[in-house]
Design a protein around this motif. Structure first.
Motif, mmCIF file in Angstrom:
data_model
loop_
_atom_site.group_PDB
_atom_site.id
_atom_site.type_symbol
_atom_site.label_atom_id
_atom_site.label_comp_id
_atom_site.label_asym_id
_atom_site.label_seq_id
_atom_site.Cartn_x
_atom_site.Cartn_y
_atom_site.Cartn_z
ATOM 1 N N LEU A 140 21.162 -60.632 -49.995
ATOM 2 C CA LEU A 140 20.149 -60.703 -51.051
ATOM 3 C C LEU A 140 20.517 -61.721 -52.120
ATOM 4 C CD1 LEU A 140 19.327 -56.904 -51.357
ATOM 5 C CD2 LEU A 140 17.878 -58.693 -50.385
ATOM 6 N N ILE A 141 21.793 -61.833 -52.425
ATOM 7 C CA ILE A 141 22.236 -62.840 -53.395
ATOM 8 C C ILE A 141 21.931 -64.237 -52.871
ATOM 9 C CG2 ILE A 141 24.306 -63.905 -54.422
ATOM 10 C CD1 ILE A 141 25.417 -60.999 -54.711
ATOM 11 N N GLU A 142 22.202 -64.473 -51.608
ATOM 12 C CA GLU A 142 21.900 -65.776 -51.000
ATOM 13 C C GLU A 142 20.397 -66.052 -50.987
ATOM 14 O OE1 GLU A 142 23.827 -68.393 -50.117
ATOM 15 O OE2 GLU A 142 25.347 -67.154 -51.102
ATOM 16 N N GLU A 143 19.600 -65.026 -50.725
ATOM 17 C CA GLU A 143 18.146 -65.196 -50.713
ATOM 18 C C GLU A 143 17.626 -65.555 -52.101
ATOM 19 O OE1 GLU A 143 14.232 -65.275 -49.088
ATOM 20 O OE2 GLU A 143 16.247 -65.583 -48.304
ATOM 21 N N VAL A 144 18.181 -64.940 -53.139
ATOM 22 C CA VAL A 144 17.788 -65.272 -54.508
ATOM 23 C C VAL A 144 18.148 -66.724 -54.812
ATOM 24 C CG1 VAL A 144 18.287 -64.813 -56.952
ATOM 25 C CG2 VAL A 144 17.858 -62.908 -55.387
ATOM 26 N N LYS A 145 19.348 -67.139 -54.430
ATOM 27 C CA LYS A 145 19.763 -68.530 -54.652
ATOM 28 C C LYS A 145 18.845 -69.498 -53.907
ATOM 29 C CE LYS A 145 24.714 -67.709 -55.262
ATOM 30 N NZ LYS A 145 26.037 -67.879 -54.640
ATOM 31 N N ARG A 146 18.544 -69.162 -52.657
ATOM 32 C CA ARG A 146 17.703 -70.029 -51.827
ATOM 33 C C ARG A 146 16.304 -70.170 -52.424
ATOM 34 N NH1 ARG A 146 13.981 -69.902 -47.973
ATOM 35 N NH2 ARG A 146 13.741 -67.649 -47.965
ATOM 36 N N THR A 147 15.713 -69.070 -52.825
ATOM 37 C CA THR A 147 14.333 -69.112 -53.331
ATOM 38 C C THR A 147 14.269 -69.678 -54.748
ATOM 39 O OG1 THR A 147 14.483 -66.804 -54.054
ATOM 40 C CG2 THR A 147 13.551 -67.222 -51.866
ATOM 41 N N ARG A 148 15.353 -69.583 -55.480
ATOM 42 C CA ARG A 148 15.387 -70.142 -56.839
ATOM 43 C C ARG A 148 15.209 -71.666 -56.781
ATOM 44 N NH1 ARG A 148 17.751 -67.937 -61.563
ATOM 45 N NH2 ARG A 148 17.938 -69.518 -63.153
ATOM 46 N N ALA A 149 15.685 -72.270 -55.711
ATOM 47 C CA ALA A 149 15.606 -73.721 -55.559
ATOM 48 C C ALA A 149 14.191 -74.215 -55.271
ATOM 49 C CB ALA A 149 16.544 -74.168 -54.440
ATOM 50 N N PHE A 150 13.235 -73.299 -55.061
ATOM 51 C CA PHE A 150 11.869 -73.705 -54.752
ATOM 52 C C PHE A 150 11.133 -74.271 -55.959
ATOM 53 C CE2 PHE A 150 11.356 -70.477 -51.036
ATOM 54 C CZ PHE A 150 12.242 -71.219 -50.286
ATOM 55 N N GLY A 151 11.714 -74.149 -57.135
ATOM 56 C CA GLY A 151 11.065 -74.756 -58.295
ATOM 57 C C GLY A 151 10.683 -73.757 -59.362
ATOM 58 N N ASP A 152 9.577 -74.010 -60.029
ATOM 59 C CA ASP A 152 9.093 -73.238 -61.178
ATOM 60 C C ASP A 152 9.137 -71.738 -60.904
ATOM 61 O OD1 ASP A 152 7.899 -72.319 -63.446
ATOM 62 O OD2 ASP A 152 5.918 -73.148 -63.007
ATOM 63 N N LEU A 153 10.006 -71.031 -61.641
ATOM 64 C CA LEU A 153 10.216 -69.605 -61.408
ATOM 65 C C LEU A 153 9.010 -68.759 -61.810
ATOM 66 C CD1 LEU A 153 13.934 -69.138 -62.481
ATOM 67 C CD2 LEU A 153 12.999 -69.619 -60.224
ATOM 68 N N SER A 154 8.190 -69.248 -62.726
ATOM 69 C CA SER A 154 7.038 -68.461 -63.175
ATOM 70 C C SER A 154 5.967 -68.349 -62.089
ATOM 71 C CB SER A 154 6.439 -69.054 -64.448
ATOM 72 O OG SER A 154 5.894 -70.330 -64.174
ATOM 73 N N GLU A 155 5.962 -69.275 -61.138
ATOM 74 C CA GLU A 155 4.970 -69.240 -60.060
ATOM 75 C C GLU A 155 5.624 -69.142 -58.685
ATOM 76 O OE1 GLU A 155 2.310 -72.520 -60.420
ATOM 77 O OE2 GLU A 155 1.917 -72.111 -62.533
ATOM 78 N N ASN A 156 6.846 -68.696 -58.641
ATOM 79 C CA ASN A 156 7.614 -68.664 -57.396
ATOM 80 C C ASN A 156 7.621 -67.234 -56.844
ATOM 81 O OD1 ASN A 156 9.595 -68.670 -55.438
ATOM 82 N ND2 ASN A 156 10.902 -70.124 -56.540
ATOM 83 N N PHE A 157 6.665 -66.943 -55.977
ATOM 84 C CA PHE A 157 6.542 -65.600 -55.413
ATOM 85 C C PHE A 157 7.766 -65.209 -54.596
ATOM 86 C CE2 PHE A 157 5.523 -62.821 -51.847
ATOM 87 C CZ PHE A 157 5.117 -61.703 -52.543
ATOM 88 N N GLU A 158 8.298 -66.130 -53.818
ATOM 89 C CA GLU A 158 9.457 -65.831 -52.976
ATOM 90 C C GLU A 158 10.657 -65.412 -53.822
ATOM 91 O OE1 GLU A 158 7.636 -68.590 -52.669
ATOM 92 O OE2 GLU A 158 6.821 -68.525 -50.644
ATOM 93 N N TYR A 159 10.845 -66.105 -54.955
ATOM 94 C CA TYR A 159 11.949 -65.763 -55.854
ATOM 95 C C TYR A 159 11.744 -64.370 -56.440
ATOM 96 C CZ TYR A 159 14.948 -65.792 -59.974
ATOM 97 O OH TYR A 159 15.874 -65.455 -60.929
ATOM 98 N N LYS A 160 10.531 -64.092 -56.894
ATOM 99 C CA LYS A 160 10.242 -62.773 -57.470
ATOM 100 C C LYS A 160 10.466 -61.671 -56.434
ATOM 101 C CE LYS A 160 7.022 -64.346 -60.961
ATOM 102 N NZ LYS A 160 5.642 -64.443 -61.407
ATOM 103 N N ALA A 161 10.040 -61.895 -55.189
ATOM 104 C CA ALA A 161 10.225 -60.904 -54.119
ATOM 105 C C ALA A 161 11.712 -60.700 -53.829
ATOM 106 C CB ALA A 161 9.488 -61.340 -52.863
ATOM 107 N N ALA A 162 12.473 -61.779 -53.830
ATOM 108 C CA ALA A 162 13.919 -61.684 -53.575
ATOM 109 C C ALA A 162 14.611 -60.912 -54.704
ATOM 110 C CB ALA A 162 14.525 -63.086 -53.426
ATOM 111 N N LYS A 163 14.219 -61.168 -55.943
ATOM 112 C CA LYS A 163 14.799 -60.445 -57.081
ATOM 113 C C LYS A 163 14.436 -58.961 -57.021
ATOM 114 C CE LYS A 163 16.770 -61.656 -60.315
ATOM 115 N NZ LYS A 163 18.206 -61.621 -60.580
ATOM 116 N N GLN A 164 13.195 -58.667 -56.637
ATOM 117 C CA GLN A 164 12.790 -57.263 -56.519
ATOM 118 C C GLN A 164 13.605 -56.556 -55.440
ATOM 119 O OE1 GLN A 164 8.563 -57.577 -55.844
ATOM 120 N NE2 GLN A 164 8.094 -57.404 -58.029
ATOM 121 N N ALA A 165 13.817 -57.211 -54.311
ATOM 122 C CA ALA A 165 14.621 -56.620 -53.230
ATOM 123 C C ALA A 165 16.054 -56.400 -53.710
ATOM 124 C CB ALA A 165 14.594 -57.515 -52.002
#
Length: 165
Positions: free
Chosen positions: A28-53
């Motif tokens: 899960l830590i790796e998934e958060v890091k990976r999705t964080r790199a997708f860009g703008d965190l306010s519109e990054n659904f993958e990052y939000k889902a990873a943080k929720q998990a």
């Protein structure tokens, strides 16, 4: 406050805890890091889902640690002809002349929709220690009552089935 749990319950919780800490958390830590790199965190659904998990996993870890730490280990002390933990019990509900089979389990293993009734629930509490042929009055938490007759008892062991809630 403590929960009455069997040694098997605690062992199952410890296995889940080890899995969540040692295997799932690094993923899960790796998934958060990976999705964080997708860009703008306010519109990054993958990052939000990873943080929720990740947050759900941390919450479950805290729950399991508290349960293990505060557990009171119990054993089934019922006689061979008495209802005990993990036994399957066929009951006749006198009010509607209906029969049903339940299994009396610990609080963390209950699943009423599948007939797994907690030993702390009114029905589970009422039938523990009773014998075939006993008429048992059950009073619900709301104050209603009904009567069941124990038709049969099938002695069972804690086989580890049923997930930990």
């Amino acid at each position: 406050m403590h929960d009455d749990l069997t040694a098997q319950d605690i062992e199952m919780m410890q296995k889940e805890l080890d899995h969540r800490k040692l295997e799932l958390m690094p993923e899960l830590i790796e998934e958060v890091k990976r999705t964080r790199a997708f860009g703008d965190l306010s519109e990054n659904f993958e990052y939000k889902a990873a943080k929720q998990a990740q947050n759900r996993n941390r919450s479950r870890i805290r729950y399991l640690e508290r349960m293990i730490k505060s557990a009171h280990v119990i054993e089934d002390k019922a006689g061979a002809d008495e209802v005990g933990l993990f036994d399957k019990v066929e009951l006749l509900f006198e009010d509607d002349d209906d029969t049903d089979t339940i299994q009396v389990v610990t609080t963390v293993r209950c699943d009423p929709l599948n007939g797994r009734i907690s030993c702390k629930a009114p029905l589970g509490k009422a039938v523990l220690g009773k014998k075939v042929g006993d008429r048992v009055d059950v009073t619900t938490e709301e104050g209603d009552s009904y009567t069941v007759v124990i038709k049969s008892i099938t002695k069972e062991k804690d086989d580890g089935s049923g997930p930990i809630l």
